[in-house]
Design an enzyme around this catalytic site. Sequence first.
Site, PDB file in Angstrom:
ATOM      1  CB  ALA A  56      11.862  -2.494   7.274  1.00 49.76           C
TER       2      ALA A  56
ATOM      3  CE  LYS B 194       1.074   1.000   4.444  1.00 45.17           C
ATOM      4  NZ  LYS B 194       1.816   2.177   4.891  1.00 45.17           N
TER       5      LYS B 194
ATOM      6  CG  MET C  39       5.772   0.583   0.004  1.00 42.91           C
ATOM      7  SD  MET C  39       6.231   0.108  -1.666  1.00 42.91           S
ATOM      8  CE  MET C  39       4.608  -0.161  -2.404  1.00 42.91           C
ATOM      9  N   GLY C  40       3.804  -1.632   3.882  1.00 42.78           N
ATOM     10  CA  GLY C  40       2.902  -2.620   4.472  1.00 42.78           C
ATOM     11  C   GLY C  40       3.131  -4.044   4.002  1.00 42.78           C
ATOM     12  N   GLY C  41       4.364  -4.421   3.693  1.00 47.85           N
ATOM     13  CA  GLY C  41       4.639  -5.793   3.225  1.00 47.85           C
ATOM     14  C   GLY C  41       4.357  -6.834   4.304  1.00 47.85           C
ATOM     15  N   GLY C  42       4.802  -6.583   5.512  1.00 49.43           N
ATOM     16  CA  GLY C  42       4.544  -7.515   6.622  1.00 49.43           C
ATOM     17  C   GLY C  42       3.049  -7.614   6.902  1.00 49.43           C
ATOM     18  CB  SER C  43       0.351  -5.058   7.004  1.00 45.53           C
ATOM     19  OG  SER C  43       0.970  -4.306   8.029  1.00 45.53           O
TER      20      SER C  43
ATOM     21  CG  ASP D 147      -0.484  -0.076   8.098  1.00 43.49           C
ATOM     22  OD1 ASP D 147      -1.306   0.779   8.478  1.00 43.49           O
ATOM     23  OD2 ASP D 147       0.717   0.159   7.873  1.00 43.49           O
TER      24      ASP D 147
HETATM   25  O1  C5P Z   1       0.498  -1.693  14.231  1.00 35.79           O
HETATM   26  P1  C5P Z   1       1.918  -1.831  13.772  1.00 35.79           P
HETATM   27  O2  C5P Z   1       2.626  -2.968  14.479  1.00 35.79           O
HETATM   28  O3  C5P Z   1       2.074  -1.867  12.299  1.00 35.79           O
HETATM   29  O4  C5P Z   1       2.630  -0.500  14.254  1.00 35.79           O
HETATM   30  C1  C5P Z   1       4.017  -0.411  14.357  1.00 35.79           C
HETATM   31  C2  C5P Z   1       4.397   0.756  15.269  1.00 35.79           C
HETATM   32  O5  C5P Z   1       4.031   1.990  14.653  1.00 35.79           O
HETATM   33  C3  C5P Z   1       3.687   0.764  16.611  1.00 35.79           C
HETATM   34  O6  C5P Z   1       4.379  -0.018  17.536  1.00 35.79           O
HETATM   35  C4  C5P Z   1       3.753   2.254  16.976  1.00 35.79           C
HETATM   36  O7  C5P Z   1       5.019   2.597  17.473  1.00 35.79           O
HETATM   37  C5  C5P Z   1       3.612   2.937  15.623  1.00 35.79           C
HETATM   38  N1  C5P Z   1       2.214   3.334  15.331  1.00 35.79           N
HETATM   39  C6  C5P Z   1       1.664   4.399  16.018  1.00 35.79           C
HETATM   40  N2  C5P Z   1       0.380   4.767  15.757  1.00 35.79           N
HETATM   41  C7  C5P Z   1      -0.348   4.128  14.797  1.00 35.79           C
HETATM   42  C8  C5P Z   1       0.198   3.049  14.060  1.00 35.79           C
HETATM   43  C9  C5P Z   1       1.512   2.676  14.359  1.00 35.79           C
HETATM   44  O8  C5P Z   1       2.302   4.990  16.888  1.00 35.79           O
HETATM   45  N3  C5P Z   1      -1.613   4.530  14.560  1.00 35.79           N
END
Ligand code: C5P
Length: 302
Positions: A96, A8, A99-103, A136
């Site tokens: 990393a 994405k 682009m949300g590859g892990g998601s 994501d």
């Molecule tokens: O949800 P995800 O694991 O992808 O998020 C990774 C990191 O990004 C979270 O641990 C947080 O530090 C940060 N984040 C945030 N607020 C969001 C989404 C992500 O602070 N709405």
Amino acid sequence: MHVRAPGKVNLFLEVGRVLPDGYHALATAFQAVSLCEDIWATPAEGFSVSVRGPVDVSGVPRDDRNLAVRAARLLAAKTGYAGGVHLEIHKAVPVAGGMGGGSADAAAALVACDALWDTHLTSAQLHALAARLGADVPFALRGGTAVGTGRGDELSSALARGRFDWVFVTASEGLSTPEVYGALDRHRERHRFDIEPSAAGPRVEPDVLHALRAGDPAALAAALRNDLQVAALALRPDLADVLVSGERAGALAGIVSGSGPTLAFLCADEAAAADVAGSLAADGFDAHVAYGAVPGARVVTG
Ligand code: C5P
């Protein structure tokens, strides 16, 4: 079971206050793009994963920290499924990269295991599991173009017409999303007298939604915004030159994708994207053309 899920780009990302759980309130517009992850799920006794692909996959965990494995384990726990799965991931979305590859891997694993194990969750149940895996992940399930609020996981549809052509420039080393959010917090603290605090919560600017509805890349280019860009550029100042190179090469606009360091260049059409990618590649950058919007995680073959 073969499932494909898209990477994405955030067309707009306004970061609001820090929430009690440490996440930030945000308002974003996502577009799913044709750089995709492919996952093959086969029955197994335990849970295992292998990873390959055209991007550098050396940083991807092969154990229980892998988000796709966590997704499969979560689905098994939720449904009481006693067996396991082997997941083979083919990555085309940079690791990393913002682009949300892990998601996408997690969303693909949920869809693949749900089909393989005949667990038949509803889309609302899959969405709830996805939101537990990462902010994501629900969007990678849904795909298309959508507005995300809350932590980015509360989705509503955005009407979008036509197709949008992109060039993505990947960087050799990834950026950690929590570090980028942390850098933004520090930047805002340092500049708090210069930055007008927004009293209302974050919201997606209407210009973005109008441009999507009109299918107008030039209008969308003018409306692109990413609050994480200032933080990603502070951590990786070299990216600023690449943004200038892409715009000089003919892109309508360049922006940091999500938390970076991948850069996304919106182009007028497919031919313009091919030109921009060619000239960035000639300058030595790793440039990939893609288009949006594409569907979310879906079974390719059973
Ligand atoms: O949800 P995800 O694991 O992808 O998020 C990774 C990191 O990004 C979270 O641990 C947080 O530090 C940060 N984040 C945030 N607020 C969001 C989404 C992500 O602070 N709405």
